[in-house]
Motif scaffolding. Structure first.
Motif, short mmCIF file in Angstrom:
data_model
loop_
_atom_site.label_atom_id
_atom_site.label_comp_id
_atom_site.label_asym_id
_atom_site.label_seq_id
_atom_site.Cartn_x
_atom_site.Cartn_y
_atom_site.Cartn_z
N LYS A 74 0.85 -1.19 0.00
CA LYS A 74 0.00 0.00 0.00
C LYS A 74 0.88 1.23 0.00
CE LYS A 74 -3.92 2.05 2.43
NZ LYS A 74 -4.85 1.90 3.59
N GLY A 75 0.72 2.09 -0.99
CA GLY A 75 1.53 3.29 -1.09
C GLY A 75 2.90 3.05 -1.69
N LYS A 76 3.17 1.75 -2.00
CA LYS A 76 4.46 1.38 -2.61
C LYS A 76 5.64 2.00 -1.86
CE LYS A 76 2.52 0.67 -7.23
NZ LYS A 76 1.13 0.56 -6.73
N LEU A 77 5.64 1.81 -0.53
CA LEU A 77 6.63 2.47 0.32
C LEU A 77 7.98 1.77 0.30
CD1 LEU A 77 4.41 3.31 3.43
CD2 LEU A 77 5.07 4.82 1.56
N ALA A 78 7.97 0.46 0.53
CA ALA A 78 9.25 -0.25 0.61
C ALA A 78 9.02 -1.75 0.54
CB ALA A 78 9.97 0.10 1.91
N THR A 79 10.03 -2.47 0.07
CA THR A 79 10.00 -3.93 0.09
C THR A 79 10.24 -4.40 1.52
OG1 THR A 79 10.76 -4.16 -2.20
CG2 THR A 79 11.19 -6.02 -0.71
N ARG A 80 9.46 -5.42 1.95
CA ARG A 80 9.62 -5.97 3.30
C ARG A 80 10.03 -7.43 3.21
NH1 ARG A 80 4.37 -4.35 3.75
NH2 ARG A 80 3.61 -6.19 4.85
N THR A 81 10.86 -7.87 4.13
CA THR A 81 11.18 -9.29 4.25
C THR A 81 10.70 -9.75 5.61
OG1 THR A 81 13.41 -8.76 5.05
CG2 THR A 81 13.16 -9.19 2.70
N ILE A 82 9.90 -10.81 5.62
CA ILE A 82 9.30 -11.31 6.86
C ILE A 82 9.84 -12.71 7.14
CG2 ILE A 82 7.14 -11.76 8.07
CD1 ILE A 82 7.37 -8.89 7.09
N PRO A 83 10.45 -12.92 8.30
CA PRO A 83 10.91 -14.26 8.66
C PRO A 83 9.76 -15.27 8.60
CG PRO A 83 11.76 -12.63 10.20
CD PRO A 83 10.75 -11.93 9.36
N VAL A 84 10.05 -16.45 8.08
CA VAL A 84 9.03 -17.50 7.96
C VAL A 84 9.04 -18.35 9.23
CG1 VAL A 84 8.26 -19.52 6.66
CG2 VAL A 84 9.19 -17.54 5.44
N LEU A 85 7.98 -18.23 10.01
CA LEU A 85 7.84 -19.00 11.24
C LEU A 85 7.64 -20.48 10.88
CD1 LEU A 85 7.60 -18.20 14.30
CD2 LEU A 85 5.12 -18.36 14.00
N ASP A 86 8.04 -21.38 11.76
CA ASP A 86 7.91 -22.81 11.48
C ASP A 86 6.46 -23.20 11.20
OD1 ASP A 86 10.59 -23.34 11.68
OD2 ASP A 86 10.52 -23.99 13.78
N ASP A 87 5.51 -22.57 11.89
CA ASP A 87 4.09 -22.87 11.65
C ASP A 87 3.72 -22.59 10.19
OD1 ASP A 87 4.68 -21.82 14.42
OD2 ASP A 87 2.71 -22.70 14.79
#
Length: 220
Positions: A74-87
């Motif tokens: 939304k708003g094309k602010l920034a690329t995000r990287t989210i750690p992948v939880l084991d679940d």
């Protein structure tokens, strides 16, 4: 809670999440779709526009971090990287995305483009209906994730990195305060003032002997 499309999306309880994934969501794709939204706190559009290469490496292994590209935020602010939880990793291991020319994680009908965000929202609503969860929408996954992080004492600035909100004010609108938290806040005020147990139940009247009666006061 949302009623007829109005109000904030419901924050799901742990028990409701269990019901949703056990009996509400019927296919591996639908479970994976909602798991991505829940375990990354991403928006619906951010979820449906993910590409296979944003989640899996060239050998088909789940990446340690999921990539949400700037162009889909939304708003094309920034690329995000989210750690992948084991679940979430377990859901992604079971899920086998179709190989399409577009390479989307959740392909649209006949493998063209990606599933529309309205379709994803419909899938979630129908799943909630099956297990009698009222007031929820696809935004509930995002609100639930962010609220749980806040309740766990994670600093808002860190949560903002996950959510991708422009500022903390926007983020705070997402967070829900529970009654138990309010009671806990009030409980922190206990024992601030001493209480004389001997005076409990007794009435204390002011000394009126020094106050002139009305007639004397008027005659002066």
């Amino acid at each position: 809670m949302k009623i007829d499309g109005h109000g904030k999306a419901k924050v799901l309880s742990t028990e409701e999440i269990q019901r949703l994934f056990t009996s509400g969501l019927l296919t591996i794709r639908d479970k994976t779709l909602c798991a991505v939204m829940l375990y990354t706190a991403c928006r619906v559009k951010e979820c449906v526009t993910l590409r296979v290469k944003d989640v899996y490496d060239s050998k088909g292994r789940v990446r340690p971090e999921l990539i949400i590209r700037k162009g889909n935020t939304k708003g094309k602010l920034a690329t995000r990287t989210i750690p992948v939880l084991d679940d979430l990793r377990q859901h992604l291991k079971v899920y086998k995305p179709l190989q399409t020319l577009d390479g989307y994680l959740f392909p649209g009908r006949w493998g063209r483009g990606h599933i529309h965000e309205d379709s994803a929202a419909f899938i979630f609503r129908e799943a909630c209906k099956r297990v009698d969860i009222l007031g929820a929408s696809s935004h509930s996954c995002r609100r639930t994730a962010l609220t749980l992080m806040s309740n766990a004492g994670i600093p808002l600035r860190v949560i903002q990195e996950v959510s991708g909100h422009r500022n903390l004010e926007q983020l705070q609108k997402y967070l829900e305060v529970e009654e138990s938290q309010v009671r806990g806040a009030i409980a922190a005020l206990s024992m601030l003032t001493p209480v004389d147990e001997d005076s409990i139940g007794k009435y204390c009247y002011p000394d009126v002997s020094s106050i002139p009666d009305t007639e004397t006061f008027l005659s002066d």
